[in-house]
Design a protein around this motif. Structure first.
Motif, mmCIF file in Angstrom:
data_model
loop_
_atom_site.group_PDB
_atom_site.id
_atom_site.type_symbol
_atom_site.label_atom_id
_atom_site.label_comp_id
_atom_site.label_asym_id
_atom_site.label_seq_id
_atom_site.Cartn_x
_atom_site.Cartn_y
_atom_site.Cartn_z
ATOM 1 N N ILE A 50 24.061 -1.804 2.273
ATOM 2 C CA ILE A 50 24.233 -3.067 1.532
ATOM 3 C C ILE A 50 23.179 -3.161 0.424
ATOM 4 O O ILE A 50 23.470 -3.553 -0.697
ATOM 5 N N ARG A 51 21.975 -2.720 0.774
ATOM 6 C CA ARG A 51 20.923 -2.779 -0.244
ATOM 7 C C ARG A 51 21.296 -1.871 -1.418
ATOM 8 O O ARG A 51 21.106 -2.206 -2.582
ATOM 9 N N SER A 52 21.883 -0.751 -1.104
ATOM 10 C CA SER A 52 22.276 0.190 -2.139
ATOM 11 C C SER A 52 23.333 -0.428 -3.069
ATOM 12 O O SER A 52 23.280 -0.287 -4.289
ATOM 13 N N VAL A 53 24.301 -1.177 -2.452
ATOM 14 C CA VAL A 53 25.324 -1.863 -3.262
ATOM 15 C C VAL A 53 24.638 -2.884 -4.169
ATOM 16 O O VAL A 53 24.903 -2.944 -5.373
ATOM 17 N N ARG A 54 23.741 -3.656 -3.569
ATOM 18 C CA ARG A 54 23.056 -4.700 -4.353
ATOM 19 C C ARG A 54 22.252 -4.092 -5.499
ATOM 20 O O ARG A 54 22.261 -4.588 -6.612
ATOM 21 N N ASP A 55 21.550 -2.968 -5.184
ATOM 22 C CA ASP A 55 20.725 -2.331 -6.216
ATOM 23 C C ASP A 55 21.591 -1.801 -7.350
ATOM 24 O O ASP A 55 21.213 -1.838 -8.515
ATOM 25 N N THR A 56 22.768 -1.328 -6.982
ATOM 26 C CA THR A 56 23.635 -0.721 -8.002
ATOM 27 C C THR A 56 24.371 -1.773 -8.818
ATOM 28 O O THR A 56 24.398 -1.720 -10.040
ATOM 29 N N TRP A 57 24.930 -2.754 -8.112
ATOM 30 C CA TRP A 57 25.831 -3.689 -8.802
ATOM 31 C C TRP A 57 25.370 -5.149 -8.798
ATOM 32 O O TRP A 57 26.003 -6.008 -9.362
ATOM 33 N N GLY A 58 24.316 -5.406 -8.103
ATOM 34 C CA GLY A 58 23.839 -6.791 -8.085
ATOM 35 C C GLY A 58 24.592 -7.641 -7.075
ATOM 36 O O GLY A 58 25.465 -7.143 -6.349
#
Ligand SMILES: Nc1nc2c(ncn2[C@@H]2O[C@H](COP(=O)(O)OP(=O)(O)OP(=O)(O)O)[C@@H](O)[C@H]2O)c(=O)[nH]1
Ligand SMILES: [Mg+2]
Length: 426
Positions: free
Chosen positions: A15-23
């Motif tokens: 989830i953190r990776s999604v947030r880091d990539t796309w906000g």
């Protein structure tokens, strides 16, 4: 719409990776467990309809994620602060997707409404959970120590907050002797109350009587002035009102002043107040009556600033009505907490059903109660306050509302409340 798969060792990392990539605007369409980690499929720049359709597909699709073992990993439980809605079950997840899609439709005003509804629901839920937890822990205590639980219930019926009941019950040396335990708990309760031996009626001083609307500030000023005049003479007293906000605010105190033959001054700002205090420097007792305004009123803070900034040694007595709801009393206390209060005057005990609200407030804020008012009559319905008097009144009110409770007749002089006449002393 952009769709991408993200893999990671844990759901949290994915989830953190999604947030880091796309906000934060990205949505998670699905998740599945891999042999050595998790994979989540996320989307961004989507049309609402596309997401709705995907959400429906997720909802109606066979429970492939479950079949592939999406049972929460142990770390999910220990990482609660990082848990997000996307970690929910597939069907809950699809609801969340729908909710997100729907919320994307709404304009900002609608969002604000939803947000406030959500806040209200969360606050209701919190209340519900707290209530349940309280019940559970009380049941637990009841199972292990029924005598203690009975004492706590009895203390709670005084209107005392649970934490105070728990403290008092914990101090009880012999909870199995109900009457001895009750008597001891009342004495311990009195010991929890802050006391002061300062005696306004003996020594005078300068006092501002503050408090919210209609609690009995002006009546208290009149009672104090009249009692002091009876002991020391009316010429030793000066009265000031800052109540220039209301029609009749000055008149009410002026009428008392005329009856008592005491001059009454009106101070509309800090400088005037300071000048009047200088003029009255030969007086032993100066009482400042303040305007009655809602505790939420902005004028209140201005008025208090006037009093605080007057450069004289003014003691503030906060007037609390015993008839106010607990939550209101707590709010009043927080509004007035900016001021260094000397203590309280508790009014309208003759009309109160319980003293719980004021007891909780004075215990929490460690304020002595200098006077107790139990009626409208000037000057007789005002009595020096003390911890033991407050506890006696609280006990009597409980006795009145629950007559089956046994009365303690251990004191040499029984206190009286409204039902038994007005005198608290003698
Ligand atoms: N029953 C009862 N009534 C009281 C007591 N103290 C004051 N009152 C009544 O409460 C009403 C309001 O009293 P005030 O002294 O005008 O209250 P206040 O705080 O000055 O009001 P504002 O200036 O309007 O904020 C009056 O009718 C008083 O007689 C009390 O101890 N018991
Ligand atoms: Mg008034």
């Amino acid at each position: 719409m952009k769709i991408k798969r993200f893999t990671a060792d844990t759901m949290r990392e994915a989830i953190r990776s999604v947030r880091d990539t796309w906000g934060p605007d990205a949505v998670i369409l699905s998740n599945k467990k891999l042999g050595n980690g998790v994979e989540i499929t996320a989307a961004i720049d989507f049309e609402v309809e596309e997401v709705e359709q995907l959400a429906n597909e997720t909802e109606h699709a066979p429970a492939h994620t479950a079949a592939q073992g999406t049972a929460p990993r142990p770390e999910a439980a220990t990482q609660r602060q990082a848990a997000t809605p996307e970690q929910a079950s597939p069907s809950l997840q699809s609801h969340l997707l729908k909710a997100r899609a729907a919320s994307a439709h709404n304009n900002s005003a609608g969002n604000a409404d939803e947000l406030s509804d959500l806040r209200r629901e969360i606050s209701d839920l919190r209340g519900l959970i707290e209530g349940e937890l309280t019940q559970m822990s009380w049941r637990e205590i009841g199972r292990h120590n029924p005598h203690k639980a009975a004492l706590m219930r009895r203390l709670a019926s005084l209107g005392l907050k649970r934490e105070f009941c728990t403290t008092l019950a914990a101090q009880s040396a012999a909870p199995d002797d109900a009457e001895a335990a009750w008597k001891q708990a009342l004495l311990d309760l009195a010991a929890m109350l802050t006391e002061s031996d300062h005696d306004l009626l003996a020594h005078g001083g300068t006092y501002a009587i503050i408090g919210s609307t209609g609690v009995g500030k002006t009546t208290t000023v009149a009672k104090l002035a009249a009692q002091y005049a009876l002991r020391h003479g009316a010429d030793k007293i000066g009265l000031i009102t800052t109540d220039c906000f209301r029609i009749g605010g000055v008149d009410q105190l002026s009428t008392f002043g005329q009856l008592l033959d005491i001059p009454v001054f009106l101070a509309t700002d800090r400088l005037e107040l300071s000048d009047i205090l200088d003029q009255l420097s030969d007086k032993e007792l100066i009482l400042i009556d303040t305007a009655g305004m809602s505790q939420r009123d902005i004028e209140l803070s201005k008025q208090l600033a006037t009093l605080v900034g007057a450069g004289h040694d003014i003691q503030f007595y906060l007037t609390l009505s015993a008839t106010a709801q607990q939550a209101i009393t707590a709010e009043i206390m927080s509004v007035f907490s900016d001021i260094k209060l000397a203590g309280t005057v508790i009014t309208k005990v003759d009309e109160a059903a319980s003293l719980g609200g004021v007891l909780n407030a004075v215990i929490k804020h460690q304020l002595p109660t200098f006077f107790i008012s139990n009626g409208q009559k000037v000057p007789e319905d005002l009595h020096p306050g003390s911890a033991i008097e407050l506890v006696k009144i609280a006990r009597d009110l409980l006795q009145r509302s629950s007559p089956h409770q046994p009365i303690l007749e251990t004191e040499s002089t029984r206190p009286t409340t409204h039902s038994e006449g007005k005198r608290l002393h003698g």
